[in-house]
Design an enzyme around this catalytic site. Sequence first.
Site, PDB file in Angstrom:
ATOM      1  N   ARG A 164       0.838  -1.209   0.000  1.00 31.11           N
ATOM      2  CA  ARG A 164       0.000   0.000   0.000  1.00 31.11           C
ATOM      3  C   ARG A 164       0.872   1.258   0.000  1.00 31.11           C
ATOM      4  O   ARG A 164       0.518   2.285   0.580  1.00 31.11           O
ATOM      5  CB  ARG A 164      -0.961   0.025   1.201  1.00 31.11           C
ATOM      6  N   SER A 239     -11.289  -1.076   3.011  1.00 29.25           N
ATOM      7  CA  SER A 239     -10.398  -1.320   4.155  1.00 29.25           C
ATOM      8  C   SER A 239      -9.842   0.004   4.666  1.00 29.25           C
ATOM      9  O   SER A 239      -9.174   0.725   3.926  1.00 29.25           O
ATOM     10  CB  SER A 239      -9.245  -2.231   3.739  1.00 29.25           C
ATOM     11  N   GLU A 335      -5.082   3.044   6.012  1.00 29.64           N
ATOM     12  CA  GLU A 335      -4.855   2.891   4.574  1.00 29.64           C
ATOM     13  C   GLU A 335      -5.454   4.076   3.826  1.00 29.64           C
ATOM     14  O   GLU A 335      -5.022   4.447   2.748  1.00 29.64           O
ATOM     15  CB  GLU A 335      -5.515   1.586   4.112  1.00 29.64           C
TER      16      GLU A 335
END
Length: 339
Positions: A164, A239, A335
């Site tokens: 990420r 998420s 995230e």
Amino acid sequence: MSAIIHPDYSLKKHNTFGIEAKAKTFVSVNNITELLEVLKENQSQEKLIIGGGSNMLLTKDIDKLVMHINLKGKKVIKEDDDHVWVEFQGGENWHEVVVWCIQNNYGGIENMSLIPGNIGTAPIQNIGAYGVELKDCFDCCQAIHIGDFHTRHFTAKDCHFGYRESVFKNELKDQYIITSVTLKLTKHSHILRTNYGAINEELTKNNITEPTIKDISHAVIAIRKSKLPDPAVLGNSGSFFKNPVIMTEDYTKIQRQYPDMPHYTVSETETKVPAGWLIEQAGYKGKRIGDAGVHAKQALVLVNYGQAKGIEILNLAHEIQQTILEKFSIKIETEVNIL
């Protein structure tokens, strides 16, 4: 025709959390000419670049020029016996890209079905799901520098992809607008990744023993729909937290106390732990504070039940992070881009 700049513009429809926040000024650009024109005519203005609005939490009004990248189009750049290289414009919806690839029997991104957002922002986050990341099929991208308007070609190596992570989140943050992404995809002999999550379980349930990329996609979609809320129905950004990667020796110590703690081996010294499991163990799954909450089916997802303010969702996230740190001595990071 020039792009129209709107003052005092609501961003509610431009973020999947459905948060009510306003942009000082807003413009949607539909081609490179409009994009360059807006950049050149507004050089002194601070800018926020958005795509599908799927990876951000708005905690206040945005006192900037918000530029919505709405570039559309796709084309095959080249192909050989085994692979095809397809260039997608930055405003193309990610899931629609996946569907188009499967229709053409181009393999490599089927595990990433139903990820919200546009392809232009995918390299920033190095999006991923079910054992596959964008970097696995990423060839290159084109990006325009916000300050000097020059176009730069980025290879996968240039992007410094991590979990990420990318150069666009770090050294080059807020410096470039990604205008197109080229993927290298398989034409046959597809590498099927079925061991992550419940994919094999879903295939077995449907009596599929020799899956195609379409079967993998359908399995992922079924799994995601069973766990994840549709942003059009319940505001969310997928998420909210990254799965933490910790030292294996630390994982071993924690596992003595929590024997059923799931994990994925990253390397000889590192282990990934599902953040959703940690949040659930901490008692937050399904918890609701006002209109901010943790989804009842997937603890990794924070949701807006209707009228939550961004700061309320952020406060809940901070509370979860603190609890996880105290309970497991594990730091979980967001995230989602907090604005």
